[in-house]
Design a protein around this motif. Sequence first.
Motif, PDB file in Angstrom:
ATOM      1  N   GLY A   1       0.904  -1.320   0.089  1.00  0.00           N
ATOM      2  CA  GLY A   1      -0.260   0.036   0.051  1.00  0.00           C
ATOM      3  C   GLY A   1       0.776   1.485   0.104  1.00  0.00           C
ATOM      4  N   SER A   2       2.232   1.205   0.702  1.00  0.00           N
ATOM      5  CA  SER A   2       2.913   2.374   0.689  1.00  0.00           C
ATOM      6  C   SER A   2       3.947   2.449  -0.563  1.00  0.00           C
ATOM      7  N   THR A   3       3.852   1.377  -1.398  1.00  0.00           N
ATOM      8  CA  THR A   3       4.895   1.330  -2.559  1.00  0.00           C
ATOM      9  C   THR A   3       4.814   2.450  -3.493  1.00  0.00           C
ATOM     10  N   SER A   4       5.813   3.199  -3.747  1.00  0.00           N
ATOM     11  CA  SER A   4       6.071   4.430  -4.440  1.00  0.00           C
ATOM     12  C   SER A   4       6.921   4.011  -5.640  1.00  0.00           C
TER      13      SER A   4
ATOM     14  N   ARG B   1      -4.657   9.085  -4.550  1.00  0.00           N
ATOM     15  CA  ARG B   1      -3.599   9.874  -3.572  1.00  0.00           C
ATOM     16  C   ARG B   1      -2.123   9.328  -3.917  1.00  0.00           C
ATOM     17  N   PRO B   2      -1.416  10.130  -3.949  1.00  0.00           N
ATOM     18  CA  PRO B   2       0.141  10.006  -4.216  1.00  0.00           C
ATOM     19  C   PRO B   2       0.574   8.943  -3.013  1.00  0.00           C
ATOM     20  N   PRO B   3       1.391   8.276  -3.145  1.00  0.00           N
ATOM     21  CA  PRO B   3       2.101   7.354  -2.111  1.00  0.00           C
ATOM     22  C   PRO B   3       2.524   7.954  -1.222  1.00  0.00           C
ATOM     23  N   ARG B   4       2.464   7.463   0.080  1.00  0.00           N
ATOM     24  CA  ARG B   4       2.970   8.223   1.352  1.00  0.00           C
ATOM     25  C   ARG B   4       4.528   7.773   1.664  1.00  0.00           C
ATOM     26  N   LYS B   5       5.197   8.755   2.262  1.00  0.00           N
ATOM     27  CA  LYS B   5       6.608   8.790   2.395  1.00  0.00           C
ATOM     28  C   LYS B   5       6.861   7.477   3.269  1.00  0.00           C
ATOM     29  N   ARG B   6       8.017   7.070   2.878  1.00  0.00           N
ATOM     30  CA  ARG B   6       8.491   6.009   3.892  1.00  0.00           C
ATOM     31  C   ARG B   6       8.541   6.473   5.319  1.00  0.00           C
ATOM     32  N   THR B   7       8.990   7.821   5.633  1.00  0.00           N
ATOM     33  CA  THR B   7       9.194   8.314   7.056  1.00  0.00           C
ATOM     34  C   THR B   7       8.025   8.824   7.682  1.00  0.00           C
ATOM     35  N   GLU B   8       6.914   8.839   6.756  1.00  0.00           N
ATOM     36  CA  GLU B   8       5.581   9.553   7.354  1.00  0.00           C
ATOM     37  C   GLU B   8       5.206   8.566   8.498  1.00  0.00           C
TER      38      GLU B   8
ATOM     39  N   ALA C   1      19.704   1.854  -4.425  1.00  0.00           N
ATOM     40  CA  ALA C   1      19.572   3.139  -4.564  1.00  0.00           C
ATOM     41  C   ALA C   1      18.200   3.778  -4.627  1.00  0.00           C
ATOM     42  N   LEU C   2      16.947   3.082  -5.054  1.00  0.00           N
ATOM     43  CA  LEU C   2      15.810   3.781  -4.710  1.00  0.00           C
ATOM     44  C   LEU C   2      15.439   3.729  -3.428  1.00  0.00           C
ATOM     45  N   ARG C   3      15.590   2.675  -2.730  1.00  0.00           N
ATOM     46  CA  ARG C   3      15.449   2.772  -1.174  1.00  0.00           C
ATOM     47  C   ARG C   3      16.248   3.766  -0.443  1.00  0.00           C
ATOM     48  N   ALA C   4      17.322   4.041  -0.907  1.00  0.00           N
ATOM     49  CA  ALA C   4      18.196   4.950  -0.383  1.00  0.00           C
ATOM     50  C   ALA C   4      17.468   6.650  -0.370  1.00  0.00           C
ATOM     51  N   GLU C   5      16.581   6.556  -1.554  1.00  0.00           N
ATOM     52  CA  GLU C   5      16.211   8.037  -1.989  1.00  0.00           C
ATOM     53  C   GLU C   5      14.904   8.144  -1.117  1.00  0.00           C
ATOM     54  N   GLY C   6      14.392   7.131  -0.328  1.00  0.00           N
ATOM     55  CA  GLY C   6      13.380   7.141   0.490  1.00  0.00           C
ATOM     56  C   GLY C   6      12.135   6.463  -0.113  1.00  0.00           C
ATOM     57  N   HIS C   7      12.116   5.774  -1.413  1.00  0.00           N
ATOM     58  CA  HIS C   7      11.100   5.003  -1.979  1.00  0.00           C
ATOM     59  C   HIS C   7      10.817   3.927  -1.292  1.00  0.00           C
ATOM     60  N   VAL C   8       9.616   3.149  -1.294  1.00  0.00           N
ATOM     61  CA  VAL C   8       9.152   2.062  -0.983  1.00  0.00           C
ATOM     62  C   VAL C   8       9.049   1.132  -2.009  1.00  0.00           C
ATOM     63  N   VAL C   9      10.111   0.223  -2.312  1.00  0.00           N
ATOM     64  CA  VAL C   9      10.193  -0.472  -3.614  1.00  0.00           C
ATOM     65  C   VAL C   9       9.735  -1.921  -3.578  1.00  0.00           C
ATOM     66  N   ALA C  10       8.912  -2.305  -4.722  1.00  0.00           N
ATOM     67  CA  ALA C  10       8.457  -3.625  -4.942  1.00  0.00           C
ATOM     68  C   ALA C  10       8.949  -3.796  -6.032  1.00  0.00           C
TER      69      ALA C  10
END
Length: 924
Positions: A328-331, A754-761, A622-631
Amino acid sequence: MGETVKTGRTGTAPDPEERVELLLRDLRTSRSGLSSREAERRLLHHGPNELRRRGGRRWPKELARQVTHPLALLLWAAAALAWVAGIATVAVAIVVVIVVNAAFAFVQEAQAERAVEALAAYLPHRAKVVRDGREEEVEATRLVPGDLLVIEEGDRVSADARLIDGGVEIDLSSLTGESVPAYRSTSLADTGVPLLQARDLVFSGTTCTEGEARAVVFATGMRTELGRIAALSERVGREESPLEAQVRKVAWLIALIAVAIGAAFTPVAVFAAGLSLDQAVVFAVALLVGNVPEGLLPVITLSLAIGVRGLARRGAVVKRLSAVETLGSTSVICTDKTGTLTENRMRVASVWTGAGEQPVGGAGEQPVGGATGDAAVRALAATVAACNNARTDPGGDVLGDPTEVALLEAAGALGEPLDPALRERQRRRHFHFDPVLKLMSTVDERDGAVRVHSKGAPEALLPLCTAVAEPDGGTVPLTPVRLRRVEERVDAYARQGMRVLAVARRDLEPGRPLPDRREEAERGLTLLGLTAMIDPPRPQVADAVAHCRAAGIRIIVVTGDHPLTAAAIARQVGITGDRPTVVNGEDLDAMSEDDLDALLRGQRELIFSRSSPEAKLRIADALRAEGHVVAMTGDGVNDAPALRRADIGVAMGRSGTDVAREASTVILTDDNFATIVAAVRAGRRGYDNIRKFICYIFAHSTPEITPAVVFALSGGAVPLPLTVLQLLAFDVGTETLPALALGREPAEPGLMTRPPRKRTENIIRAPMLLRAWLFLGVICAALAMSGFFFVLLRAGWHPGDPTGPGEPLHHAYRQATTMTFLGMITGQIGTAFAARTERASLRSIGFFSNRLLLWGIAFELALAALFIYAPPFQDLLGTAALTPAMVALTVPFPFVVWGADEVRRLLLRRRAADGRTPPEGPAA
C-alpha cells in the motif's frame, strides 16, 4: 585451474579464450571423462554438488521476536500492573491477546525463509556422465569438476560446464530473463563478454530444449552461477517494514502517554483530592491499563489478514502479513518483462506476404489464409509447419522450442492441419538450425512433389531467394525494388520489438537426387513471406499500469531481455512513451553510485536491459536510499536476491521458479501484473483502517481521563464520576468489538488517486491527535459528564455532599456513575461511525456497509445492559439500574458525536475544493 583460469565471484571460472585442450589439462581430465575412483576422490575434496544454507534453526528467534515486540512488551507491563492491582481477569485477557497474536504472526512468517532450499530444487536428481570410458547415470549431487557431462534434449543441466562437442539450444530464462533459447556450441568461443553470454558455456539450473552435446564440468554446488545467486539471497536479510516501524513508534508513544497520565494522577489525587495513597495508586494503575490499547495488535492482524484473504481470492498469496501494508505504501515498482508484463511465450502476431500484412489469430480462430484466399499465406503456413521440430502431446498441447511452438501454432491458425507424425513421415532431409548461418531447412515430399522448406533470419535468407510469391500462388523475380520493400517491412517489425523470420521454399525437379548438403538445398528459393513474433503483453497489464500512474506509483522495467524488445513492450503497455531512457547491463555496471542516483532521480521513464542479479540489487538499494518503498517483481532464479532486498518482493506463481516464489513476500498465483494494483489498493485500505482504529482508541482517552481530572481538580468536592472497575469494563469489554470491526471498513472514494505516502511518514500525526483528543474526545467527555451531573443534580446533590455507602445520595451517585459509563459507551458508538471515514461523507461508503461494526455495536449495547441491570455485575462494578428517562437522555449522544464530525469533514472537503488544503491523503 592454472594461469589461464580467472578466479571471480563464482569461484573458479573458465577463460573463454582458452583452448579446450588446455582446459582439460588444467582440470586434469580428458575427452573420455574421469574414472569412478578419481570422481570419488574429487567428491571428498570439492563436496557434493548441492546448494548449502548457512545457519541453524531460526524459529526460536522468530518466535521470541513476536513476544518481545514493543507493543507486546507494553501489554506485558499492563498485564503485570493489572495483576498487581488485583484485576486478575484483565491480566489474563491481556496475556491471551499477546499469545494469540504472537502465534498467528509466527505461523504466517515461518514459511518465508526457504529461498535456498528452493534453489536446490533446480538441480536435477540424475545426470548423464562419461566415467571409465562409458556413459552412465549418477546422482547429480555426485558431479565433480572434470566430469564429462552428456546433455540431450529435455535435460536440465546439472553443473556449470564448457562444451567440447556438439551444439544445444539452452533455455536460460531462469538465469537471464531471456524469453528466447540461446544456442551453445563448441565452435563458438566469445571473448570480452559476461560469463552468462559466453556461447560455449552452459550453466546449472538451465534446460536443454534441442540438440545434443558433451561438456566438461568446471564448477559445482555453491561455485556455480546458481550457487552465487544462492549466496546473494542468503546475505540479503529481511528488513523491518514501514508498518512494523510505525507500530513500534506508536507503542512507545502510547507507553509514554499512559505512564505520564498514571504518574501525574497519583500526587494530584493524594494531595488535592485527599485520597489515600493506596486508592490513588489503584486508580492510577487503572488509568494506565485503560490507556493501553489491548486491541491494537488484534486490529492490525485482522486488518492485514482481511487484506490477505481478499488478495488470495484475487490471485495473490501473501506470505507475511505486513507485506499487505508495504504494498500500500509502494512508490516504485521495478518490474521484470518476461513472464511479468508478458505471457512468457512467443506468439506470431502477424505475417507479411506479397498481398500485405495479415494478423494471425489464436488456435481455433478463423484461419486467415482461408478467409482471404491468399495462396502465399497458405504456402507460408505449410512451410513453417514442415520446417519445424515442435510436436503435440496427447492432450493437444504443442511442445518444443518456444519459437517453433509459436510458428506451429500460427500455422494451425492459418488453416494448416497440425500432424507432426505425418510431417516426420514426409521428411526426407533435415538441415538443423545453424546459429552461424541463422537458417533451418527441410526437404519434404508432399502430394507427389518434393520441396525444400526454409526459414531463418531475413538477412540470411533473403540473399538466397531469387523470386517472391504472389497472392495467387504465382511467382515473380525478387527485383531490387521488391527486395527493398521486404527489407522496409523487416525494419518496421524490428522497431516494434518483434522477432522476424523469413520463410521460403523451392520445388525440386522430379527424378533428381535429393540434396545432401544444405548449400545445394538452400539456393534459388522463392520468398513466401515474413513472420513477426512477439512475447505478447498480458491483456490486463495496460489497465494496471494506468491505475499505478493514477496512484502516483512509478514503474521501472528491469529485465535481462533485449533493449529493443523491452522498450517495445514498455511502450505498448503504457509504462513509457516513444523515447524512454534505456540502460544496458554493461553501462549500468560502469556507473558509479552517484551516477546511478542521478539517473534514477532525473529520468522518469527508465528501462534497464541485460540486467544481472547484482544490478537489480543496486537499483533496489539506490531507490530505497532515496526514501522510496520499492516493490520488485520477478519470476526467475536471477531475481531471487533482488526480491529479498526490496521492501516487497512479488513473484509469479505459474511461470515463476520455486526460487523466486520462496524469496518473495507476495506470489501472484495468476501471473497477472494487474493483481499488483489490487494488492496496492488492499494495502492502502488496510493502512487507513489501522489509522481509523488508532483515532477511535485515542478519542476515548479524553473521556476516560476527564472523570479523574474533574475529581482531582475539585479537591474531592465532586465524587469520582467513574469507578476503577467501570473504567476497565469500558476499556476492555465494550470497546473491543467495534474497534476490531473498523479493520473491515471498505475503501474510501479516491483511495487510488492519492500519491504514495513517504517511507518516513508517521502513522500518528498532529491532525489525528487533535481530532481524537480535542474534538471527538472532548465532545464524548462533555456528553458523559453531562449525564453524570444530570442525575446527581436531579437528586438534590450539591458540591461536597457525601455520596458514600449509607449516605442518602449513595444510590443516586451509583446511578450517576452508571450514566457516565453509559454516556461514554453511546459516545463511543458515535466515534465509531465518525472514524469510519477520514474526509469522505459516511454516505459515500454506505451507512450499513460494515455489517461487523453493526453487530459489534449491538453486542456492545447488550453487554452494557448486562453490566447495568444484572445484579452480579452491579455488585462487581458499582452500577445501578437506570430509569427510562435516564437512558433516553443518552440516545442522542451517538448522533451528536457523529454529526459534529460529519460537519467538520464537510468543511474540510469544501476547503479542499477551494484549493486551501490538499484534496487527498490521510486526514485527521
